[in-house]
Design a protein around this motif. Structure first.
Motif, PDB file in Angstrom:
ATOM      1  N   HIS A  81      27.631 -11.996  30.699  1.00  0.00           N
ATOM      2  CA  HIS A  81      26.361 -12.626  30.702  1.00  0.00           C
ATOM      3  C   HIS A  81      26.453 -14.106  31.191  1.00  0.00           C
ATOM      4  O   HIS A  81      25.739 -14.456  32.063  1.00  0.00           O
ATOM      5  CB  HIS A  81      25.530 -12.564  29.259  1.00  0.00           C
ATOM      6  N   SER A  82      27.242 -14.772  30.564  1.00  0.00           N
ATOM      7  CA  SER A  82      27.582 -16.352  31.181  1.00  0.00           C
ATOM      8  C   SER A  82      27.868 -16.131  32.780  1.00  0.00           C
ATOM      9  O   SER A  82      27.494 -17.113  33.491  1.00  0.00           O
ATOM     10  CB  SER A  82      28.931 -16.797  30.364  1.00  0.00           C
ATOM     11  N   VAL A  83      28.796 -15.209  33.211  1.00  0.00           N
ATOM     12  CA  VAL A  83      29.358 -15.255  34.566  1.00  0.00           C
ATOM     13  C   VAL A  83      27.930 -14.881  35.342  1.00  0.00           C
ATOM     14  O   VAL A  83      27.668 -15.555  36.446  1.00  0.00           O
ATOM     15  CB  VAL A  83      30.132 -13.917  34.758  1.00  0.00           C
ATOM     16  N   TRP A  84      27.126 -14.134  34.944  1.00  0.00           N
ATOM     17  CA  TRP A  84      25.715 -13.863  35.649  1.00  0.00           C
ATOM     18  C   TRP A  84      25.034 -14.786  35.804  1.00  0.00           C
ATOM     19  O   TRP A  84      24.189 -15.177  36.681  1.00  0.00           O
ATOM     20  CB  TRP A  84      24.978 -12.530  35.147  1.00  0.00           C
ATOM     21  N   LEU A  85      24.642 -15.835  34.713  1.00  0.00           N
ATOM     22  CA  LEU A  85      23.885 -16.917  34.420  1.00  0.00           C
ATOM     23  C   LEU A  85      24.338 -17.853  35.523  1.00  0.00           C
ATOM     24  O   LEU A  85      23.552 -18.450  36.130  1.00  0.00           O
ATOM     25  CB  LEU A  85      23.602 -17.407  33.160  1.00  0.00           C
ATOM     26  N   LEU A  86      25.770 -18.174  35.523  1.00  0.00           N
ATOM     27  CA  LEU A  86      26.198 -19.168  36.518  1.00  0.00           C
ATOM     28  C   LEU A  86      26.152 -18.776  37.836  1.00  0.00           C
ATOM     29  O   LEU A  86      25.876 -19.881  38.602  1.00  0.00           O
ATOM     30  CB  LEU A  86      27.694 -19.622  36.038  1.00  0.00           C
ATOM     31  N   ARG A  87      26.278 -17.562  38.342  1.00  0.00           N
ATOM     32  CA  ARG A  87      26.167 -17.239  39.709  1.00  0.00           C
ATOM     33  C   ARG A  87      24.764 -17.255  40.278  1.00  0.00           C
ATOM     34  O   ARG A  87      24.421 -17.489  41.270  1.00  0.00           O
ATOM     35  CB  ARG A  87      26.439 -15.592  39.781  1.00  0.00           C
ATOM     36  N   ASN A  88      23.803 -17.269  39.173  1.00  0.00           N
ATOM     37  CA  ASN A  88      22.295 -17.316  39.458  1.00  0.00           C
ATOM     38  C   ASN A  88      21.807 -18.579  39.029  1.00  0.00           C
ATOM     39  O   ASN A  88      20.696 -18.846  39.038  1.00  0.00           O
ATOM     40  CB  ASN A  88      21.472 -16.364  38.542  1.00  0.00           C
ATOM     41  N   GLU A  89      22.809 -19.657  39.163  1.00  0.00           N
ATOM     42  CA  GLU A  89      22.349 -21.117  39.179  1.00  0.00           C
ATOM     43  C   GLU A  89      21.631 -21.372  37.740  1.00  0.00           C
ATOM     44  O   GLU A  89      20.756 -22.100  38.018  1.00  0.00           O
ATOM     45  CB  GLU A  89      21.559 -21.593  40.247  1.00  0.00           C
ATOM     46  N   GLN A  90      22.151 -21.031  36.870  1.00  0.00           N
ATOM     47  CA  GLN A  90      21.696 -21.291  35.678  1.00  0.00           C
ATOM     48  C   GLN A  90      22.694 -21.857  34.534  1.00  0.00           C
ATOM     49  O   GLN A  90      23.235 -21.238  33.617  1.00  0.00           O
ATOM     50  CB  GLN A  90      20.947 -20.299  34.798  1.00  0.00           C
ATOM     51  N   PRO A  91      23.431 -23.101  34.753  1.00  0.00           N
ATOM     52  CA  PRO A  91      24.323 -23.465  34.277  1.00  0.00           C
ATOM     53  C   PRO A  91      24.224 -23.824  32.712  1.00  0.00           C
ATOM     54  O   PRO A  91      25.097 -23.581  31.872  1.00  0.00           O
ATOM     55  CB  PRO A  91      24.936 -24.762  34.962  1.00  0.00           C
ATOM     56  N   PHE A  92      23.163 -24.073  32.203  1.00  0.00           N
ATOM     57  CA  PHE A  92      22.800 -24.510  30.733  1.00  0.00           C
ATOM     58  C   PHE A  92      22.877 -23.397  30.015  1.00  0.00           C
ATOM     59  O   PHE A  92      23.583 -23.280  29.048  1.00  0.00           O
ATOM     60  CB  PHE A  92      21.382 -25.336  30.689  1.00  0.00           C
ATOM     61  N   GLU A  93      22.181 -22.341  30.530  1.00  0.00           N
ATOM     62  CA  GLU A  93      22.082 -21.018  29.753  1.00  0.00           C
ATOM     63  C   GLU A  93      23.657 -20.358  29.756  1.00  0.00           C
ATOM     64  O   GLU A  93      24.076 -19.813  28.818  1.00  0.00           O
ATOM     65  CB  GLU A  93      21.154 -20.004  30.505  1.00  0.00           C
ATOM     66  N   ALA A  94      24.195 -20.623  31.051  1.00  0.00           N
ATOM     67  CA  ALA A  94      25.664 -20.057  31.066  1.00  0.00           C
ATOM     68  C   ALA A  94      26.518 -20.643  30.078  1.00  0.00           C
ATOM     69  O   ALA A  94      27.375 -19.992  29.311  1.00  0.00           O
ATOM     70  CB  ALA A  94      26.097 -20.142  32.393  1.00  0.00           C
ATOM     71  N   LEU A  95      26.354 -21.824  29.675  1.00  0.00           N
ATOM     72  CA  LEU A  95      27.263 -22.619  28.866  1.00  0.00           C
ATOM     73  C   LEU A  95      26.980 -22.041  27.450  1.00  0.00           C
ATOM     74  O   LEU A  95      27.880 -21.778  26.538  1.00  0.00           O
ATOM     75  CB  LEU A  95      26.979 -24.122  28.708  1.00  0.00           C
ATOM     76  N   ARG A  96      25.619 -21.770  27.203  1.00  0.00           N
ATOM     77  CA  ARG A  96      25.360 -21.336  25.856  1.00  0.00           C
ATOM     78  C   ARG A  96      26.006 -19.890  25.561  1.00  0.00           C
ATOM     79  O   ARG A  96      26.515 -19.691  24.440  1.00  0.00           O
ATOM     80  CB  ARG A  96      23.976 -21.224  25.552  1.00  0.00           C
ATOM     81  N   ALA A  97      25.832 -19.216  26.797  1.00  0.00           N
ATOM     82  CA  ALA A  97      26.329 -17.659  26.540  1.00  0.00           C
ATOM     83  C   ALA A  97      28.093 -17.691  26.309  1.00  0.00           C
ATOM     84  O   ALA A  97      28.491 -17.187  25.539  1.00  0.00           O
ATOM     85  CB  ALA A  97      25.982 -17.171  27.826  1.00  0.00           C
TER      86      ALA A  97
END
Length: 401
Positions: A81-97
């Motif tokens: 999920h974190s990988v998906w979020l970072l690829r879609n330019e959501q670094p804050f949510e990716a860090l939480r995941a």
């Protein structure tokens, strides 16, 4: 037995991903989910497989969310999920995941490495450095941790430590393309062009589909060609420019380099280019006020100015020869005939030498300012006038009273 069977199909999916066959891995997972639609591990791996395919982002997110809903305690699902979020330019949510994945499994170097990826993407190299230290404590040869450590050290300007870490990465993974690409970048930063070329070529050999490394090789080929051209190595320069042209047919540096080499292949053009380069060097020295440059300019411009007085020089040469060959002069100078011929030969030789210099240095007319030309012409006219007056005085004093 069921556990071994469960592990086997997961290993098969991982192997298909490793050999870049995600479509076959997806077919296997779809077949398993048709039998066990509530299996969280299958949804989890399906999300990973879809992440490895283009234009499947929405399906990948749906599979990952389904896996988390079925089993929220699976750390890999949060990692994907974190990988998906970072690829879609959501670094804050990716860090939480990824933090959630680390909460469930704190001793996983892969999770720590990906956390460092997110921190570097957010321009937090200090935090990324600390995270990679934790990951390398668990796995000293972990690829992602070593690579992200190198990135963080470079961002902090600590290039010496970055080189040490890069050497560790190469020792642990000698056939890793990204390691050789990093070595090439470091050699390029320190202007070691040949070393950089070797590493970039090795990186392309190990991973021929990496366009980023190929793009870095193109300007390097141009630099190597230009350097070989400066060192008077036309064959080597031509090889680099031809390779650059084949890889990038519209690259201006390749066209300019090949055209320049073609011009230099002619002897006369080579001499003119060499003269032009010398001319530019003398002009730079003149701007710096160096005495040697003024002397060079004088020695070149004096015969060059003779070009403007060429008809007069020819007339004077003809008059000199005519006077020397006059019967009365020959009769008066019979005892010194040999010396006369020698002087005439010297005068003719000097005239021919002057003409040769004029032809060879004609290019200077386009590189010297008008003011300098006028000043030298004035000096030449004054010197000729003084010489003429002196000769007339001698002639008048020698006449009988």
């Amino acid at each position: 037995m069921k556990h071994a069977e469960h592990t086997r199909w997961q290993e098969t999916v991982q192997h298909l991903l490793a050999v870049r066959r995600p479509e076959q891995a997806e077919q296997l997972l779809r077949h398993r989910l048709a039998i066990n639609p509530q299996e969280a591990a299958a949804h989890e791996l399906l999300g990973l497989v879809l992440l490895n395919q283009r234009n499947r982002n929405a399906e990948a997110l749906a599979a990952i969310r389904e896996a988390i809903a079925l089993d929220p305690q699976q750390p890999d699902a949060h990692y994907f999920h974190s990988v998906w979020l970072l690829r879609n330019e959501q670094p804050f949510e990716a860090l939480r995941a990824i933090e959630e994945a680390l909460r469930l499994n704190a001793r996983n170097a892969t999770y720590l490495g990906y956390k460092a990826v997110i921190l570097n993407a957010r321009q937090h190299p200090e935090a990324a450095l600390e995270t990679t230290a934790q990951g390398l404590f668990l796995d000293p040869g972990h690829v992602e941790c070593l690579y992200q450590r190198i990135r963080a050290l470079k961002d902090l300007g600590r290039y010496e430590l970055a080189v040490v870490t890069l050497q560790q990465l190469v020792r642990w993974h000698p056939n890793l393309a990204v390691a050789h690409a990093q070595l090439g970048e470091e050699a390029l930063r320190t202007h070691q062009l040949k070393v950089a070329e070797g590493h970039f070529r090795e990186a392309i050999r190990l991973n021929p589909t990496n366009e980023r490394t190929q793009r870095k090789l193109l300007p390097l080929l141009a630099q190597l060609g230009q350097e070989a051209q400066r060192q008077r190595k036309p064959d080597e320069a031509r090889r680099y420019f031809l390779e650059l042209w084949r890889l990038a047919p519209h690259e201006p540096a390749a066209h300019h380099g090949l055209e320049q080499l073609a011009k230099e292949s002619f002897w006369l053009k080579r001499q003119l280019l060499r003269l032009d380069a010398w001319s530019e060097a003398v002009q730079q020295d003149l701007k710096k006020g160096q005495l040697r440059a003024f002397l060079q300019l004088y020695l070149v411009m004096v015969p060059l100015m003779a070009l403007f007085c060429l008809p007069l020089l020819l007339v004077m040469l003809y008059a000199t020869l005519q006077w020397r060959l006059h019967p009365d002069v020959q009769r008066l100078r019979q005892h010194s005939r040999q010396a006369t011929i020698g002087r005439v030969a010297v005068e003719v030789g000097v005239g021919l030498l002057g003409l040769g210099l004029i032809v060879a240095l004609r290019l200077w007319l386009n590189t010297v300012s008008d003011e300098v030309i006028l000043v030298l012409l004035g000096l030449l006219a004054v010197s000729v006038g003084v010489n003429v007056l002196r000769q007339r005085r001698k002639a008048s004093s020698s006449l009988p009273k």
